[in-house]
Write an enzyme that holds these catalytic residues in place. Sequence first.
Site, PDB file in Angstrom:
ATOM      1  N   ARG A  15       0.829  -1.209   0.000  1.00 18.30           N
ATOM      2  CA  ARG A  15       0.000   0.000   0.000  1.00 18.30           C
ATOM      3  C   ARG A  15       0.866   1.263   0.000  1.00 18.30           C
ATOM      4  O   ARG A  15       0.532   2.255  -0.632  1.00 18.30           O
ATOM      5  CB  ARG A  15      -0.961  -0.023   1.176  1.00 18.30           C
ATOM      6  CG  ARG A  15      -2.071  -1.012   0.917  1.00 18.30           C
ATOM      7  CD  ARG A  15      -3.083  -1.049   2.044  1.00 18.30           C
ATOM      8  NE  ARG A  15      -3.988  -2.152   1.832  1.00 18.30           N
ATOM      9  CZ  ARG A  15      -3.712  -3.423   2.089  1.00 18.30           C
ATOM     10  NH1 ARG A  15      -2.549  -3.745   2.587  1.00 18.30           N
ATOM     11  NH2 ARG A  15      -4.586  -4.364   1.848  1.00 18.30           N
ATOM     12  N   LYS A  54      -9.364   0.289  11.089  1.00 18.98           N
ATOM     13  CA  LYS A  54      -8.034   0.902  10.997  1.00 18.98           C
ATOM     14  C   LYS A  54      -8.150   2.398  10.772  1.00 18.98           C
ATOM     15  O   LYS A  54      -7.492   3.198  11.441  1.00 18.98           O
ATOM     16  CB  LYS A  54      -7.225   0.259   9.870  1.00 18.98           C
ATOM     17  CG  LYS A  54      -6.788  -1.155  10.173  1.00 18.98           C
ATOM     18  CD  LYS A  54      -6.080  -1.765   8.988  1.00 18.98           C
ATOM     19  CE  LYS A  54      -5.672  -3.190   9.266  1.00 18.98           C
ATOM     20  NZ  LYS A  54      -4.914  -3.778   8.150  1.00 18.98           N
ATOM     21  N   SER A  70      -7.333   0.393   4.651  1.00 16.62           N
ATOM     22  CA  SER A  70      -7.445  -0.626   3.630  1.00 16.62           C
ATOM     23  C   SER A  70      -7.046  -1.972   4.221  1.00 16.62           C
ATOM     24  O   SER A  70      -6.280  -2.032   5.174  1.00 16.62           O
ATOM     25  CB  SER A  70      -6.511  -0.279   2.465  1.00 16.62           C
ATOM     26  OG  SER A  70      -6.595  -1.236   1.461  1.00 16.62           O
ATOM     27  N   ASP A  71      -7.592  -3.042   3.659  1.00 11.23           N
ATOM     28  CA  ASP A  71      -7.211  -4.369   4.101  1.00 11.23           C
ATOM     29  C   ASP A  71      -7.525  -5.373   3.009  1.00 11.23           C
ATOM     30  O   ASP A  71      -8.341  -5.114   2.135  1.00 11.23           O
ATOM     31  CB  ASP A  71      -7.950  -4.756   5.384  1.00 11.23           C
ATOM     32  CG  ASP A  71      -7.171  -5.784   6.181  1.00 11.23           C
ATOM     33  OD1 ASP A  71      -6.525  -5.369   7.166  1.00 11.23           O
ATOM     34  OD2 ASP A  71      -7.170  -6.970   5.822  1.00 11.23           O
ATOM     35  N   GLN A  72      -6.868  -6.499   3.069  1.00 13.87           N
ATOM     36  CA  GLN A  72      -7.165  -7.609   2.181  1.00 13.87           C
ATOM     37  C   GLN A  72      -7.115  -8.876   3.015  1.00 13.87           C
ATOM     38  O   GLN A  72      -6.395  -8.942   4.009  1.00 13.87           O
ATOM     39  CB  GLN A  72      -6.199  -7.691   1.020  1.00 13.87           C
ATOM     40  CG  GLN A  72      -4.760  -7.948   1.421  1.00 13.87           C
ATOM     41  CD  GLN A  72      -3.818  -7.828   0.257  1.00 13.87           C
ATOM     42  OE1 GLN A  72      -4.090  -7.118  -0.702  1.00 13.87           O
ATOM     43  NE2 GLN A  72      -2.709  -8.524   0.319  1.00 13.87           N
TER      44      GLN A  72
END
Length: 75
Positions: A15, A54, A70-72
């Site tokens: 990121r 977050k 953001s995350d995955q």
Amino acid sequence: MNTAKIILASSSQTRKELMNRLRLDYVAIVPDIDESPQGENHADDLAKRLAFEKARHVAEQHPDAIVIGSDQVAW
């Protein structure tokens, strides 16, 4: 004119690289949240909750900033 500070609420190197490619002036802050699932039935639900948490965690400490969460998730 003041511009808002941009904060990336993530420790992800990927990121950070994406932000760098955009040539944005930002800082990265690692949010201290529990990333374990909390009853989500799908990976996208978990990723959305984590991204929101977050961003919220960091935004509470920096209310005048633009915060990107953001995350995955691999499911």
